[in-house]
Design an enzyme around this catalytic site. Structure first.
Site, PDB file in Angstrom:
ATOM      1  N   GLU A  58       0.828  -1.211   0.000  1.00 46.64           N
ATOM      2  CA  GLU A  58       0.000   0.000   0.000  1.00 46.64           C
ATOM      3  C   GLU A  58       0.862   1.262   0.000  1.00 46.64           C
ATOM      4  OE1 GLU A  58      -3.187   0.211  -0.588  1.00 46.64           O
ATOM      5  OE2 GLU A  58      -3.023  -1.959  -0.792  1.00 46.64           O
ATOM      6  N   HIS A  73       2.247 -10.071  -9.389  1.00 44.09           N
ATOM      7  CA  HIS A  73       3.687 -10.325  -9.452  1.00 44.09           C
ATOM      8  C   HIS A  73       4.436  -9.243  -8.664  1.00 44.09           C
ATOM      9  CE1 HIS A  73       7.749 -10.930 -10.906  1.00 44.09           C
ATOM     10  NE2 HIS A  73       7.756  -9.692 -11.356  1.00 44.09           N
ATOM     11  N   SER A  74       4.037  -7.997  -8.868  1.00 44.21           N
ATOM     12  CA  SER A  74       4.685  -6.890  -8.161  1.00 44.21           C
ATOM     13  C   SER A  74       3.778  -5.685  -8.287  1.00 44.21           C
ATOM     14  CB  SER A  74       6.035  -6.570  -8.790  1.00 44.21           C
ATOM     15  OG  SER A  74       5.836  -5.945 -10.054  1.00 44.21           O
ATOM     16  N   SER A  99      18.946  -9.232  -9.632  1.00 42.99           N
ATOM     17  CA  SER A  99      17.751  -9.316 -10.470  1.00 42.99           C
ATOM     18  C   SER A  99      17.723 -10.399 -11.539  1.00 42.99           C
ATOM     19  CB  SER A  99      17.491  -7.968 -11.144  1.00 42.99           C
ATOM     20  OG  SER A  99      17.320  -6.959 -10.194  1.00 42.99           O
TER      21      SER A  99
END
Lengths: 546, 352
Positions: free
Chosen positions: A155, A414-415, A241
């Site tokens: 959030e 996912h993100s 990553s």
């Protein structure tokens, strides 16, 4: 036919020479077969190496080891019941049959679980490491905090407080169950959805918040994007990553531990999607060949961004691949924290070469009870207990990799850069949310009489407050100074002096070199700071120069 | 430890060094033996050092650089790997994160492209990304650039690519002295080092002093060497092209043109000071490399000379490079695609 003459010569000749000689003498086919049968009865086949003898090339058990002399002997062997090749001994079959694939799939590996979807004990479940009340409550507390923390950070990103976040919703049990089964100093090579492991190991909410905001207190000096945590003190490698590159790293580190005889494993987490990368294959194969004490924990959460698992692979998931590499493998219900915990504890023992001691009683390693440093004393392979030959053989095989595939579902997107409603239905997501691993474990705890609604509400409330407070505190801290931007490209020169007669880097000031600033970097840093001083409007207000 | 052994860039090969009166006797050593002896000594010195790669053990090395090492140190220190550059590079990097000091061999640097993510995203960047917490003391080594008749996928020069990456150190030895001193420096360095050898040079013998043969002979990283002094033109190069520049300089000397030949030794960090000092003397500089012209090492040298020595230059910086084609196979085409001594001479004469 001059069988006897040829027979006399057979001990001195190889098979091909024998066949040439036979052809030269215009032998009939039956002559040849008779000779071969005679030869096979008297030529000693390569003897299998006894189980448990150390193998020079480290081949998996079940193959004969090929030393050079044995390979040569194998090439000359005329035994007809099996094929002896450098890769091992292969039995023959007269059947033409293809194994695997859509026509003849190998059986699906079943999924180990001890608590069902409603939170009840699965009757007759094999639980070598039952959860004490203390451990169970610690696990639940971590899962609930993880869930709340994830929701709130997600959030916060939506509100623009930082650039990126991803949750591990639906995988809390995989995170916490596995973390609890490891020793504190087992090196973790995570992918990016394992913040629960860090949380378990004591990474604080302040540390999380500092990393997300990239402030001056963040041990990463604001170098990495959010959720790319790293903490050597918690034995958690900095997140990288590119997918699956951490898998060979883990194997290399495990190999280093094995060479140093350290009683530690390296653990690598990766998703169903990442397992398609070439690095994954290399890591699996290599770990088996090297006998590296590496745990492979696959989080099969059903999706790789928008790619569902059935478009990611056509075989039996990831666990199904392990045995083909020579890696002991298990598939686990990733939503059952007790199952994950038990599988990881056992896998860890196996990886260290301690054998599978599941059924024996006392001599268990309980990593979560370990001392602060988490270092374990290597105990001998499980004493007594059931399992006999299989376990003794497992113990004798030495350290090696183990693969655990945790089946779960990625409840969240996912993100923060993803909106998964574009590729999956709300019904599907709703159905899985109802099987939330945190709720499932809560039910189980309630059934034990160890948890109640009052404590639940209090835990959630206090966690929410702590997360908010941590975010607020982190927002007050200034960003790392501009002067830090050029350090750590190279190691400080003090490190090389420790190497002795070391590789001095030419020129450059002592102080600069002490920060790893090679001359060109020291120049660039000076030029940048000079520019920033002359044009203060260009530099963001919360970035000090120093 | 033994500071007297660290050579300064300007000393010639036969200059006596400081306090230690080494005998002036000189022997010869091939680059192959220089690398082999350096690896041998470093394996003996530090038991965290180990070698891995394809064929490095039982086969004695695809180019025999690791000959004898498996027999001497055993399979724990000299590891034959399955055929997966990405795999064994990643594993080497992971072991370096855990404190070992791998020497990771690529059969040629061309094949390292299959592992380039591990080299750059993992090895080079991790110290920075972890804010100084995770070191990667690894050496990546193997033959770089053109060999003979091995065509496009076996002949690329990677010096320019790797030297642009912060976090890597990039070394390119020329002779046996370079090979020994730079290999030892690379292994003892805490940062990831890209070590670009040359297959043609492996078999070439060079004179070495007893000082070079000392087991603690270490050359400084980031320092070029003036191979030959001169006052008319500076020729700067690395690896095999250093030899070509020296031959060109010999021929030009007969015509009265004195070339100063600089052997970079270190592509990253680049020794700007030595280049600048030379240009201040000659006012003309030519960079010679085997690799492709666009964004090559010569481009960086040109930029640096223009930025820092604009007023010293009496002529534009020239670049002698390989032709901008994938390496052809036919011997005549291959020769045409690579700089030859005559090309260097022609370049010098165009500005001398």
């Amino acid at each position: 036919m001059h069988l006897s003459a040829l027979g006399a010569a057979r001990h001195k000749r190889g098979l091909s020479e024998l066949l040439c000689a036979l052809r030269a003498h215009a032998a009939t086919q039956s002559d040849v077969l008779a000779l071969l049968r005679h030869a096979s009865a008297t030529v000693a086949p390569c003897q299998p190496r006894s189980e448990g003898a150390p193998s020079r090339s480290g081949l998996a058990r079940g193959y004969t080891v090929s030393t050079r002399s044995e390979s040569v002997a194998a090439a000359r062997s005329t035994v007809d019941s099996y094929l002896e090749v450098p890769g091992g001994r292969v039995p023959y079959t007269a059947e033409l049959r293809f194994l695997g694939g859509p026509d003849a799939p190998i059986p699906t590996m079943p999924c180990y679980r001890t608590i069902d979807s409603t939170g009840q004990d699965v009757p007759g479940a094999h639980i070598p490491h039952p959860l004490s009340q203390d451990l169970a409550l610690r696990m639940y507390g971590a899962m609930a905090r993880l869930q709340t923390m994830d929701t709130m950070f997600y959030e916060a990103q939506r509100q623009g407080r930082f650039s990126f976040y991803l949750t591990c919703q639906g995988e809390e049990a995989t995170n916490i169950g596995s973390a609890a089964g490891l020793a504190n100093n087992d090196m973790v090579f995570a992918q990016y959805r394992e913040q629960g492991v860090l949380l378990w190991r004591g990474y604080s909410l302040d540390q999380f918040a500092n990393q997300l905001l990239g402030n001056a207190l963040e041990p990463g000096k604001g170098r990495q994007m959010p959720i790319h945590y790293g903490s050597p003190e918690h034995a958690y490698q900095t997140i990288s990553s590119p997918l699956a590159t951490q898998m060979p790293h883990a194997v290399g580190t495990a190999y280093a531990y094995k060479m140093d005889r350290q009683p530690r494993v390296a653990v690598t987490y990766f998703g169903d999607g990442a397992s398609s990368e070439g690095d994954a294959h290399a890591a699996f194969n290599f770990a088996a060949v090297l006998g590296a004490p590496c745990l492979f924990v696959c989080r099969n959460n059903g999706y790789a961004i928008s790619t569902p698992a059935h478009e990611q692979y056509k075989g039996d998931g990831i666990a199904g691949r392990g045995p083909m590499y020579g890696i002991p493998s298990i598939r686990v219900d990733g939503g059952d924290v007790r199952a994950v915990y038990n599988a990881v504890v056992e896998a860890r023992r196996r990886a260290l070469g301690l054998g599978l001691g599941g059924q024996s009683g006392g001599q268990q390693q309980h990593p979560h009870k370990g001392g602060a440093g988490g270092g374990l004393v290597m105990e001998p392979a499980a004493a007594g207990g059931g399992g006999g030959a299989g376990q003794a053989a497992a113990a004798a095989a030495g350290p090696g990799p183990v693969l655990i595939e945790c089946m779960s579902y990625r409840s969240g997107h996912h993100s923060t850069s993803d909106d998964s409603t574009r590729y999956r239905t709300s019904e599907e997501m709703r159905a899985w949310r109802a099987r939330d691993p945190v709720a499932r474990f809560r039910s189980w705890l309630g059934a034990q009489g160890w948890w109640d609604e009052v404590r639940e509400a209090e835990l959630r409330r206090s966690t929410r407050q702590e997360v908010l407070a941590a975010l607020d505190r982190a927002a007050q801290v200034p960003k790392p100074p501009l002067s830090d931007m050029f350090t750590d490209v190279y190691a400080p020169m003090a490190a090389t002096a420790a190497g002795g007669g070391g590789a001095a880097v030419a020129a450059g000031s002592g102080e600069g070199l002490g920060l790893g600033l090679l001359p060109h970097l020291a120049e660039q840093r000076e030029a940048t700071l000079e520019f920033a001083r002359r044009h203060p409007g260009v530099c963001p207000p919360d970035v000090p120069l120093r | 430890m033994l500071p007297a052994l660290v050579r300064s860039a300007r000393n010639g090969l036969f200059t006596k060094v400081g306090v230690r009166g080494f005998a002036s006797q000189v022997s010869e050593m091939t680059v192959r033996d220089a690398l082999n002896s350096a690896l041998d000594e470093e394996l003996a010195r530090d038991d965290k050092v180990y070698v891995l790669g394809e064929e490095v053990g039982e086969y004695q090395g695809a180019y025999k650089i690791t000959r004898g090492l498996l027999q001497k140190y055993g399979p724990d220190r000299v590891k034959d790997t399955p055929i997966t550059e990405a795999g064994f590079t990643g594993i080497a990097v992971g072991s370096a994160f855990a404190g070992l000091r791998p020497v990771c061999e690529f059969m040629t640097w061309n094949f390292a492209m299959q592992a380039i993510d591990q080299i750059i995203n993992s090895a080079a960047k991790t110290l920075y990304m972890s804010a100084g917490q995770i070191n990667c003391p690894i050496v990546f080594r193997g033959p770089n650039g053109a060999a003979a008749g091995v065509a496009a996928q076996h002949s690329q020069c990677f010096a320019a690519w790797y030297s642009s990456v912060p976090g890597l150190k990039v070394l390119a030895p020329y002779d046996a002295e370079d090979a020994r001193g730079l290999m030892k420096a690379a292994i003892r360095d805490p940062d990831p080092v890209v070590f670009l050898e040359n297959e043609i040079l492996y078999g070439q013998a060079f004179p070495v002093t007893p000082q070079v043969l000392d087991k603690d002979f270490v050359l400084p990283i980031g320092k070029a060497k003036v191979m030959r002094e001169g006052k008319h033109v500076t020729l700067v190069s690395f690896s095999k092209m250093v030899g070509y520049c020296l031959k060109a300089a010999e021929q030009l000397a007969k015509e009265g043109i004195e070339c100063e030949v600089i052997n970079l030794r270190s592509i990253k960090p680049l020794d700007r000071d030595t280049l600048l000092a030379s240009v201040k003397k000659t006012h003309k500089i030519i960079s010679v490399e085997e690799g492709w012209p666009q964004c090559g090492v010569g481009s960086e040298i040109s930029a640096v000379m223009m930025e820092l020595a604009f007023d010293e230059l009496d002529a534009p910086v020239l670049r002698v490079t390989g032709a901008e084609v994938p390496m052809p196979y036919a011997a005549n085409l291959e020769a045409a695609a690579l700089p030859q001594i005559d090309d260097i001479i022609k370049a010098v004469k165009s500005i001398a």
